[in-house]
Design a protein around this motif. Structure first.
Motif, PDB file in Angstrom:
ATOM      1  N   SER A  56       0.835  -1.221   0.000  1.00 49.36           N
ATOM      2  CA  SER A  56       0.000   0.000   0.000  1.00 49.36           C
ATOM      3  C   SER A  56       0.861   1.257   0.000  1.00 49.36           C
ATOM      4  O   SER A  56       0.494   2.283  -0.588  1.00 49.36           O
ATOM      5  CB  SER A  56      -0.901   0.019   1.240  1.00 49.36           C
ATOM      6  OG  SER A  56      -1.785  -1.065   1.219  1.00 49.36           O
ATOM      7  N   SER A  57       2.022   1.190   0.640  1.00 48.23           N
ATOM      8  CA  SER A  57       2.894   2.379   0.678  1.00 48.23           C
ATOM      9  C   SER A  57       3.503   2.669  -0.676  1.00 48.23           C
ATOM     10  O   SER A  57       3.785   3.833  -1.000  1.00 48.23           O
ATOM     11  CB  SER A  57       3.978   2.193   1.745  1.00 48.23           C
ATOM     12  OG  SER A  57       3.352   2.127   3.015  1.00 48.23           O
ATOM     13  N   TYR A  58       3.691   1.638  -1.508  1.00 48.72           N
ATOM     14  CA  TYR A  58       4.142   1.893  -2.884  1.00 48.72           C
ATOM     15  C   TYR A  58       3.028   2.561  -3.675  1.00 48.72           C
ATOM     16  O   TYR A  58       3.253   3.479  -4.459  1.00 48.72           O
ATOM     17  CB  TYR A  58       4.580   0.578  -3.544  1.00 48.72           C
ATOM     18  CG  TYR A  58       4.724   0.682  -5.048  1.00 48.72           C
ATOM     19  CD1 TYR A  58       4.069  -0.209  -5.892  1.00 48.72           C
ATOM     20  CD2 TYR A  58       5.481   1.697  -5.625  1.00 48.72           C
ATOM     21  CE1 TYR A  58       4.169  -0.090  -7.268  1.00 48.72           C
ATOM     22  CE2 TYR A  58       5.594   1.822  -7.002  1.00 48.72           C
ATOM     23  CZ  TYR A  58       4.925   0.926  -7.811  1.00 48.72           C
ATOM     24  OH  TYR A  58       5.029   1.046  -9.177  1.00 48.72           O
ATOM     25  N   ARG A 106       4.545   3.113   6.479  1.00 45.61           N
ATOM     26  CA  ARG A 106       3.781   3.285   7.722  1.00 45.61           C
ATOM     27  C   ARG A 106       4.675   2.965   8.917  1.00 45.61           C
ATOM     28  O   ARG A 106       4.803   3.762   9.822  1.00 45.61           O
ATOM     29  CB  ARG A 106       2.554   2.361   7.724  1.00 45.61           C
ATOM     30  CG  ARG A 106       1.836   2.253   9.047  1.00 45.61           C
ATOM     31  CD  ARG A 106       0.631   1.350   8.989  1.00 45.61           C
ATOM     32  NE  ARG A 106       0.976  -0.060   8.786  1.00 45.61           N
ATOM     33  CZ  ARG A 106       0.071  -1.036   8.757  1.00 45.61           C
ATOM     34  NH1 ARG A 106      -1.221  -0.754   8.896  1.00 45.61           N
ATOM     35  NH2 ARG A 106       0.424  -2.297   8.569  1.00 45.61           N
ATOM     36  N   SER A 107       5.325   1.827   8.883  1.00 44.33           N
ATOM     37  CA  SER A 107       6.137   1.384  10.036  1.00 44.33           C
ATOM     38  C   SER A 107       7.503   2.051  10.072  1.00 44.33           C
ATOM     39  O   SER A 107       8.133   2.187  11.102  1.00 44.33           O
ATOM     40  CB  SER A 107       6.360  -0.129   9.946  1.00 44.33           C
ATOM     41  OG  SER A 107       7.127  -0.422   8.757  1.00 44.33           O
ATOM     42  N   GLY A 108       8.001   2.414   8.860  1.00 44.81           N
ATOM     43  CA  GLY A 108       9.366   2.942   8.797  1.00 44.81           C
ATOM     44  C   GLY A 108      10.418   1.870   9.001  1.00 44.81           C
ATOM     45  O   GLY A 108      11.599   2.182   9.195  1.00 44.81           O
ATOM     46  N   GLU A 109       9.981   0.589   8.943  1.00 42.24           N
ATOM     47  CA  GLU A 109      10.919  -0.517   9.219  1.00 42.24           C
ATOM     48  C   GLU A 109      10.920  -1.603   8.139  1.00 42.24           C
ATOM     49  O   GLU A 109      11.694  -2.551   8.239  1.00 42.24           O
ATOM     50  CB  GLU A 109      10.572  -1.177  10.556  1.00 42.24           C
ATOM     51  CG  GLU A 109      10.596  -0.248  11.775  1.00 42.24           C
ATOM     52  CD  GLU A 109      11.974   0.356  12.066  1.00 42.24           C
ATOM     53  OE1 GLU A 109      12.042   1.322  12.858  1.00 42.24           O
ATOM     54  OE2 GLU A 109      12.981  -0.100  11.474  1.00 42.24           O
ATOM     55  N   THR A 110      10.065  -1.483   7.138  1.00 38.07           N
ATOM     56  CA  THR A 110      10.022  -2.513   6.080  1.00 38.07           C
ATOM     57  C   THR A 110      11.411  -2.711   5.490  1.00 38.07           C
ATOM     58  O   THR A 110      12.100  -1.724   5.170  1.00 38.07           O
ATOM     59  CB  THR A 110       9.009  -2.101   5.003  1.00 38.07           C
ATOM     60  OG1 THR A 110       7.709  -2.159   5.587  1.00 38.07           O
ATOM     61  CG2 THR A 110       9.054  -2.999   3.788  1.00 38.07           C
ATOM     62  N   ARG A 111      11.820  -3.975   5.377  1.00 38.36           N
ATOM     63  CA  ARG A 111      13.213  -4.289   5.046  1.00 38.36           C
ATOM     64  C   ARG A 111      13.658  -3.672   3.730  1.00 38.36           C
ATOM     65  O   ARG A 111      14.737  -3.052   3.663  1.00 38.36           O
ATOM     66  CB  ARG A 111      13.390  -5.815   4.998  1.00 38.36           C
ATOM     67  CG  ARG A 111      14.848  -6.239   5.018  1.00 38.36           C
ATOM     68  CD  ARG A 111      15.407  -6.212   6.443  1.00 38.36           C
ATOM     69  NE  ARG A 111      16.867  -6.297   6.421  1.00 38.36           N
ATOM     70  CZ  ARG A 111      17.679  -5.288   6.804  1.00 38.36           C
ATOM     71  NH1 ARG A 111      17.173  -4.151   7.238  1.00 38.36           N
ATOM     72  NH2 ARG A 111      18.995  -5.411   6.766  1.00 38.36           N
ATOM     73  N   VAL A 240      -7.954  -8.183  -2.152  1.00 38.25           N
ATOM     74  CA  VAL A 240      -7.143  -9.394  -1.966  1.00 38.25           C
ATOM     75  C   VAL A 240      -6.895  -9.643  -0.480  1.00 38.25           C
ATOM     76  O   VAL A 240      -7.191 -10.702   0.053  1.00 38.25           O
ATOM     77  CB  VAL A 240      -5.797  -9.255  -2.705  1.00 38.25           C
ATOM     78  CG1 VAL A 240      -4.850 -10.390  -2.347  1.00 38.25           C
ATOM     79  CG2 VAL A 240      -6.011  -9.199  -4.217  1.00 38.25           C
ATOM     80  N   GLU A 241      -6.388  -8.616   0.217  1.00 34.80           N
ATOM     81  CA  GLU A 241      -5.958  -8.802   1.623  1.00 34.80           C
ATOM     82  C   GLU A 241      -7.137  -9.049   2.560  1.00 34.80           C
ATOM     83  O   GLU A 241      -7.069  -9.895   3.439  1.00 34.80           O
ATOM     84  CB  GLU A 241      -5.254  -7.524   2.104  1.00 34.80           C
ATOM     85  CG  GLU A 241      -3.856  -7.288   1.606  1.00 34.80           C
ATOM     86  CD  GLU A 241      -3.273  -6.001   2.207  1.00 34.80           C
ATOM     87  OE1 GLU A 241      -3.987  -4.968   2.242  1.00 34.80           O
ATOM     88  OE2 GLU A 241      -2.115  -6.049   2.640  1.00 34.80           O
ATOM     89  N   VAL A 242      -8.205  -8.279   2.392  1.00 34.74           N
ATOM     90  CA  VAL A 242      -9.285  -8.284   3.396  1.00 34.74           C
ATOM     91  C   VAL A 242     -10.364  -9.314   3.069  1.00 34.74           C
ATOM     92  O   VAL A 242     -10.879  -9.991   3.959  1.00 34.74           O
ATOM     93  CB  VAL A 242      -9.920  -6.867   3.507  1.00 34.74           C
ATOM     94  CG1 VAL A 242     -11.060  -6.843   4.519  1.00 34.74           C
ATOM     95  CG2 VAL A 242      -8.860  -5.823   3.886  1.00 34.74           C
TER      96      VAL A 242
HETATM   97  C1  F1P Z   1       3.804  -1.821   3.896  1.00 34.16           C
HETATM   98  C2  F1P Z   1       3.091  -3.213   3.822  1.00 34.16           C
HETATM   99  C3  F1P Z   1       1.626  -3.011   3.556  1.00 34.16           C
HETATM  100  C4  F1P Z   1       0.882  -4.317   3.461  1.00 34.16           C
HETATM  101  C5  F1P Z   1       1.095  -5.129   4.715  1.00 34.16           C
HETATM  102  C6  F1P Z   1       2.591  -5.283   4.984  1.00 34.16           C
HETATM  103  O1  F1P Z   1       4.353  -1.646   5.134  1.00 34.16           O
HETATM  104  O2  F1P Z   1       3.669  -3.907   2.775  1.00 34.16           O
HETATM  105  O3  F1P Z   1       1.473  -2.309   2.351  1.00 34.16           O
HETATM  106  O4  F1P Z   1      -0.475  -4.055   3.283  1.00 34.16           O
HETATM  107  O5  F1P Z   1       0.494  -4.453   5.783  1.00 34.16           O
HETATM  108  O6  F1P Z   1       3.236  -3.962   5.019  1.00 34.16           O
HETATM  109  P1  F1P Z   1       5.028  -0.233   5.537  1.00 34.16           P
HETATM  110  O7  F1P Z   1       6.372  -0.156   4.871  1.00 34.16           O
HETATM  111  O8  F1P Z   1       4.134   0.861   5.035  1.00 34.16           O
HETATM  112  O9  F1P Z   1       5.126  -0.298   7.031  1.00 34.16           O
END
Ligand code: F1P
Length: 357
Positions: A56-58, A106-111, A240-242
């Motif tokens: 979703s962030s992309y 959102r999290s600021g932690e996605t790898r 898809v997700e929900v």
């Molecule tokens: C983005 C993300 C979401 C997805 C799922 C896992 O995370 O890939 O788009 O729906 O929740 O995380 P983030 O980088 O925005 O934290």
């Protein structure tokens, strides 16, 4: 039918409705946030900007990058995973004058985001972080960053955080593009968006009817033009997700270039078209919908126009208002999940933050 707590108590529904608060908070904080972004732009003076994120962030990054198509500063969006490959091949010389990267997470932690951020910094790109998480890696390690904590969520699913990150990215690009022709009163547009979220929340019965008529369909294709395509990608991901429904998104008129073959399975396919009366695409979409219905496809037309299958109760005269389609499709995905017997507050299979790459 879903057995469990009453739908009214679902966390995801509360967070969708909180999108109104996100827009209002951004309106209230607009001068501070735009000052941070403007000072970054004044010091960096980027010549080209890549917007990036995951999931979703992309899609929020694609929405935010849209005003930079054909603007004096060029901009585009890429998934962070693709940016990792590109940057691993790049040299500082390749990148030319004043490159910059805007990271959405959102999290600021996605790898992938963290990896791409560190690669970008090592190559000398200016990095801007847009996140909901104060103190996250993205918030700390970017050259400049905005953490909008009001869009932080408990749910796995991104809803109000998609809205918040999309708005931050759009504000950034409008400042950068300085498109006089489309200059809007941003605070007024944000307040209008907030009002629109409230109004759509009161149209959930209409949405439930549309869900019921399409419940037997097992596949969805969401069609949309311009920056609405980013919203279509997000809408498709939520289906898809929900609701665990196969769905994909296409630029609207692309459907004629091959996917028409899906007429073979029209009985199992629901088309959804996202449109807006102010878009130059609107007449093209009217003709497309007429043609597809004539060919035997089931099409749901969602727009701010009277007579739409679902009418967005607000004049969508700016890209800000286009996000109301996301709100409508969030409710659609949740209602579909409930009727299919799923509990949207108990997500299956997905991770809240992806730490593997
Ligand atoms: C983005 C993300 C979401 C997805 C799922 C896992 O995370 O890939 O788009 O729906 O929740 O995380 P983030 O980088 O925005 O934290």
């Amino acid at each position: 039918m879903f057995k469990g707590k009453s739908p009214e108590k679902l966390l995801i529904l509360a967070e969708i409705q909180e999108s109104a608060l996100v827009a209002r908070t951004l309106a209230e904080k607009y001068s501070d946030i735009s000052a941070v972004l403007q000072s970054t732009l004044n010091s960096v003076k980027p010549a080209k900007v890549v917007h990036t994120g995951c999931g979703s962030s992309y899609y929020a990054a694609s929405f935010g990058a849209y005003p930079l198509h054909f603007s004096r500063v060029s901009g585009y969006s890429l998934p962070a995973s693709e940016l990792i490959y590109l940057l691993s091949r790049a040299t500082r010389e390749d990148l030319g004058q004043a490159p910059a990267a805007v990271f959405y997470s959102r999290s600021g932690e996605t790898r992938e985001v963290v990896l791409a951020l560190r690669q970008a910094r090592s190559l000398g790109l200016s990095t801007i972080g847009l996140t909901c998480s104060e103190g996250s890696t993205l918030h700390r390690e970017s050259d400049a960053s905005v953490a909008l904590s009001v869009c932080a969520e408990k749910s796995h699913y991104m809803t109000k955080s998609f809205i918040g990150l999309s708005l931050l990215g759009l504000i950034f690009s409008l400042l950068l593009a300085e498109k006089k022709a489309h200059v809007v009163d941003v605070k007024a547009e944000l307040m209008k968006l907030s009002e629109g979220v409230e109004r759509i929340s009161s149209k959930r019965e209409n949405i439930q009817e549309l869900v019921k008529t399409s419940l037997s369909k097992r596949n969805f294709v969401v069609l949309a033009p311009e920056s609405l395509y980013a919203v279509a990608l997000e809408a498709s991901l939520k289906l898809v997700e929900v609701s665990y429904t196969f769905s994909t998104a296409l630029h609207a008129l692309e459907f004629r270039h091959g996917p028409l073959a899906l007429r073979e399975h029209a009985e199992d396919l629901q088309l959804v078209v996202l449109s807006a009366s102010s878009s130059p695409s609107v007449d093209y979409l009217h003709r497309l919908v007429d043609e597809l219905r004539h060919r035997g496809f089931d099409v749901l037309y969602i727009s701010d126009e009277k007579g739409s299958d679902l009418e967005i109760p607000l004049w969508m005269n700016s890209q800000f208002a286009y996000l109301l389609h996301a709100i409508a499709m969030y409710y659609f995905a949740v209602e579909r999940a409930l009727l299919l017997g799923y509990n949207p507050d108990e997500p299956r299979h997905i991770d809240r933050v992806v730490k593997t790459v």
